[in-house]
Design an enzyme around this catalytic site. Structure first.
Site, PDB file in Angstrom:
ATOM      1  NE  ARG A  57      -3.654  -2.522   0.140  1.00 33.08           N
ATOM      2  CZ  ARG A  57      -3.155  -3.511  -0.575  1.00 33.08           C
ATOM      3  NH1 ARG A  57      -1.942  -3.626  -1.193  1.00 33.08           N
ATOM      4  NH2 ARG A  57      -3.986  -4.563  -0.423  1.00 33.08           N
TER       5      ARG A  57
ATOM      6  CD  GLU B  96      -5.523   0.244   2.497  1.00 36.07           C
ATOM      7  OE1 GLU B  96      -5.238  -0.776   3.597  1.00 36.07           O
ATOM      8  OE2 GLU B  96      -6.156  -0.055   1.383  1.00 36.07           O
TER       9      GLU B  96
ATOM     10  CB  SER C  61      -9.011  -1.387   4.284  1.00 34.09           C
ATOM     11  OG  SER C  61      -9.453  -2.474   3.907  1.00 34.09           O
TER      12      SER C  61
HETATM   13  C1  FAD Z   1     -15.653  -0.394  -1.131  1.00 31.70           C
HETATM   14  C2  FAD Z   1     -13.928  -0.329  -1.371  1.00 31.70           C
HETATM   15  C3  FAD Z   1     -13.140  -1.447  -1.566  1.00 31.70           C
HETATM   16  C4  FAD Z   1     -11.774  -1.266  -1.704  1.00 31.70           C
HETATM   17  N1  FAD Z   1     -10.876  -2.195  -1.563  1.00 31.70           N
HETATM   18  C5  FAD Z   1      -9.567  -2.211  -1.870  1.00 31.70           C
HETATM   19  C6  FAD Z   1      -8.913  -3.320  -1.887  1.00 31.70           C
HETATM   20  O1  FAD Z   1      -9.268  -4.525  -1.842  1.00 31.70           O
HETATM   21  N2  FAD Z   1      -7.511  -3.146  -2.339  1.00 31.70           N
HETATM   22  C7  FAD Z   1      -6.950  -1.717  -2.198  1.00 31.70           C
HETATM   23  O2  FAD Z   1      -5.687  -1.699  -2.547  1.00 31.70           O
HETATM   24  N3  FAD Z   1      -7.793  -0.728  -2.208  1.00 31.70           N
HETATM   25  C8  FAD Z   1      -9.156  -0.915  -2.012  1.00 31.70           C
HETATM   26  N4  FAD Z   1      -9.869   0.354  -2.017  1.00 31.70           N
HETATM   27  C9  FAD Z   1      -9.189   1.612  -1.904  1.00 31.70           C
HETATM   28  C10 FAD Z   1      -9.117   2.383  -3.453  1.00 31.70           C
HETATM   29  O3  FAD Z   1     -10.192   1.716  -4.061  1.00 31.70           O
HETATM   30  C11 FAD Z   1      -8.024   1.909  -4.114  1.00 31.70           C
HETATM   31  O4  FAD Z   1      -6.940   2.489  -3.108  1.00 31.70           O
HETATM   32  C12 FAD Z   1      -7.964   2.742  -5.482  1.00 31.70           C
HETATM   33  O5  FAD Z   1      -6.898   2.443  -6.201  1.00 31.70           O
HETATM   34  C13 FAD Z   1      -7.874   4.394  -5.411  1.00 31.70           C
HETATM   35  O6  FAD Z   1      -8.259   4.595  -6.840  1.00 31.70           O
HETATM   36  P1  FAD Z   1      -8.868   6.251  -6.979  1.00 31.70           P
HETATM   37  O7  FAD Z   1      -8.822   6.344  -8.421  1.00 31.70           O
HETATM   38  O8  FAD Z   1     -10.221   6.133  -6.332  1.00 31.70           O
HETATM   39  O9  FAD Z   1      -7.821   6.944  -6.192  1.00 31.70           O
HETATM   40  P2  FAD Z   1      -8.106   8.351  -5.154  1.00 31.70           P
HETATM   41  O10 FAD Z   1      -9.058   7.879  -4.054  1.00 31.70           O
HETATM   42  O11 FAD Z   1      -8.822   9.523  -6.060  1.00 31.70           O
HETATM   43  O12 FAD Z   1      -6.806   8.967  -4.978  1.00 31.70           O
HETATM   44  C14 FAD Z   1      -5.860   8.118  -3.943  1.00 31.70           C
HETATM   45  C15 FAD Z   1      -4.734   8.946  -4.057  1.00 31.70           C
HETATM   46  O13 FAD Z   1      -3.797   8.791  -5.079  1.00 31.70           O
HETATM   47  C16 FAD Z   1      -3.707  10.126  -5.658  1.00 31.70           C
HETATM   48  N5  FAD Z   1      -4.044   9.780  -7.204  1.00 31.70           N
HETATM   49  C17 FAD Z   1      -4.905   9.642  -8.025  1.00 31.70           C
HETATM   50  N6  FAD Z   1      -4.724   9.419  -9.300  1.00 31.70           N
HETATM   51  C18 FAD Z   1      -3.532   9.858  -9.486  1.00 31.70           C
HETATM   52  C19 FAD Z   1      -2.413   9.956 -10.558  1.00 31.70           C
HETATM   53  N7  FAD Z   1      -2.839   9.878 -11.754  1.00 31.70           N
HETATM   54  N8  FAD Z   1      -1.236  10.357 -10.363  1.00 31.70           N
HETATM   55  C20 FAD Z   1      -0.989  10.528  -9.251  1.00 31.70           C
HETATM   56  N9  FAD Z   1      -1.416  10.705  -8.059  1.00 31.70           N
HETATM   57  C21 FAD Z   1      -3.027  10.227  -8.155  1.00 31.70           C
HETATM   58  C22 FAD Z   1      -4.650  11.112  -5.380  1.00 31.70           C
HETATM   59  O14 FAD Z   1      -4.097  12.435  -5.218  1.00 31.70           O
HETATM   60  C23 FAD Z   1      -4.576  10.404  -3.866  1.00 31.70           C
HETATM   61  O15 FAD Z   1      -3.522  11.028  -3.019  1.00 31.70           O
HETATM   62  C24 FAD Z   1     -11.185  -0.047  -1.881  1.00 31.70           C
HETATM   63  C25 FAD Z   1     -12.316   1.142  -1.630  1.00 31.70           C
HETATM   64  C26 FAD Z   1     -13.529   1.113  -1.528  1.00 31.70           C
HETATM   65  C27 FAD Z   1     -14.494   2.120  -1.745  1.00 31.70           C
END
Ligand code: FAD
Length: 330
Positions: free
Chosen positions: A179, A299, A229
């Site tokens: 992570r 996380e 999480s």
């Molecule tokens: C129901 C649920 C289940 C989940 N299960 C998991 C799981 O099993 N495993 C897991 O690892 N995660 C899980 N997550 C967390 C999440 O889905 C992941 O971390 C996902 O990859 C985040 O992507 P996002 O586009 O929503 O990022 P965001 O929430 O929009 O951003 C997260 C971070 O990344 C940065 N960011 C986003 N895009 C870029 C880019 N292109 N370049 C640089 N920085 C960037 C943002 O500035 C921020 O700091 C879960 C979330 C939910 C709601």
């Protein structure tokens, strides 16, 4: 950034003609938690060149900025962000399959990527079928599930950084760990990534994906507003088990509640604020420390006001918001 400056920034960004530019956009509309105050300026570029143009503009004008994907791993302050928030969800959508590789824009949803790989008979992204969010967010977090994570498939990433502009880096430069990645420590923006997969029978890939999805539906509050999480697993322990052991399921602060299904999830029952979630996290963290002597680390990423407009440090935040979390029970 004052109101006057924000209006001028909006006007200048609109003149770039790269997509939608809005002022005071509620960020709760862009997060899975449905929490977050307004972005002073919110930009949704339509193309990769549009994303780069905005990044260069904010760099040249020394304006604070923040990149958002699907907002599934963030807790955004109730005060919002006095910054230009740039969404990748429209402009970075390309997907090209060149077996055994797949190259995709960082605004592509992981679920879409997983399905595209399956249809092309490419294995390695089955784990991603149950993770919401974009490829960009997954690179930043080294997102993973079901025993795998992004580090297993990423070969190269095209990044933008304020000093060098656009360039390609090898996966090892991203320093993926559990992570974690270098994206969390440097001002790199992921534009696209090349993933290396393995040819495999479509039916076998599909079966594994179905298995992962069914597990997810059974074990997590899918369909409720949450951010996945809340705490990292303090290996060899599991955060969910430690939280369940203190009897925290159902604990709540106003509309923020610990899920009855999975103790490491906090759900927004409707009108939870960031401060409610923070207070609940603090209670959990303190109680787990008292019970098991283990310090839980978030996380979910905190995004709130701070120096320069954004601040992703939990310690600073919890100090600022008055929740004081330097030590678990302070
Ligand atoms: C129901 C649920 C289940 C989940 N299960 C998991 C799981 O099993 N495993 C897991 O690892 N995660 C899980 N997550 C967390 C999440 O889905 C992941 O971390 C996902 O990859 C985040 O992507 P996002 O586009 O929503 O990022 P965001 O929430 O929009 O951003 C997260 C971070 O990344 C940065 N960011 C986003 N895009 C870029 C880019 N292109 N370049 C640089 N920085 C960037 C943002 O500035 C921020 O700091 C879960 C979330 C939910 C709601």
């Amino acid at each position: 950034m004052t109101e006057l400056e924000a209006s001028r920034i909006v006007e200048e960004l609109r003149n770039l003609d790269i997509g939608t530019v809005r002022e005071d956009e509620p960020l709760r509309r862009h997060t899975s938690f449905k929490i977050g105050g307004p972005a002073r300026v919110f930009v949704e570029p339509d193309s990769q060149s549009g994303v780069v143009a905005v990044l260069q503009w904010v760099r040249d004008h020394e304006v604070p900025y923040f990149i958002i994907g699907q907002g599934t791993n963030v807790l955004i302050s109730d005060q919002g962000l006095n910054a230009v928030v740039i969404s990748t969800s429209r402009g970075l959508k390309s997907i090209a399959v060149d077996p055994p590789c797949l190259r995709a824009g960082s605004g592509v949803l992981l679920t879409k990527l997983s399905n595209t790989a399956a249809k092309a008979g490419l294995s390695g992204l089955e784990f991603a079928i149950s993770i919401p969010g974009t490829l960009g967010g997954a690179l930043v977090m080294n997102a993973g599930a079901h025993g795998s994570s992004m580090v297993a498939v990423v070969k190269r990433v095209t990044v933008w950084d304020p000093v060098h502009g656009v360039r390609e880096i090898a996966a090892k430069e991203a320093e993926f760990e559990y992570r974690q990645s270098r994206f969390q420590k440097t001002p790199w923006i992921a534009l696209d990534a090349t993933l290396e997969l393995e040819p495999r029978d479509f039916a076998a890939i599909r079966e594994l994906m179905t298995h992962h999805m069914e597990y997810r539906l059974r074990s997590q509050p899918v369909g409720e507003a949450n951010a996945g999480s809340m705490f990292k697993n303090p290996l060899p322990h599991y955060a969910g088990q430690l939280i369940e052991r203190i009897g925290a399921k159902g604990w709540h602060e106003n509309d923020a509640e610990v899920s009855m299904l999975h103790a490491n999830f906090i759900i927004n029952r409707g009108s939870a604020r960031a401060i409610d979630v923070l207070r609940l996290m603090r209670r959990i963290r303190c109680a787990v420390f008292g019970d098991a002597g283990v310090i839980l680390r978030p996380e979910v990423r905190w995004i709130g006001p701070g120096e320069g407009g954004t601040n992703t440090s939990w310690d600073n935040l919890w100090y600022e918001e008055g929740a004081g979390l330097k030590a678990p029970c302070e």
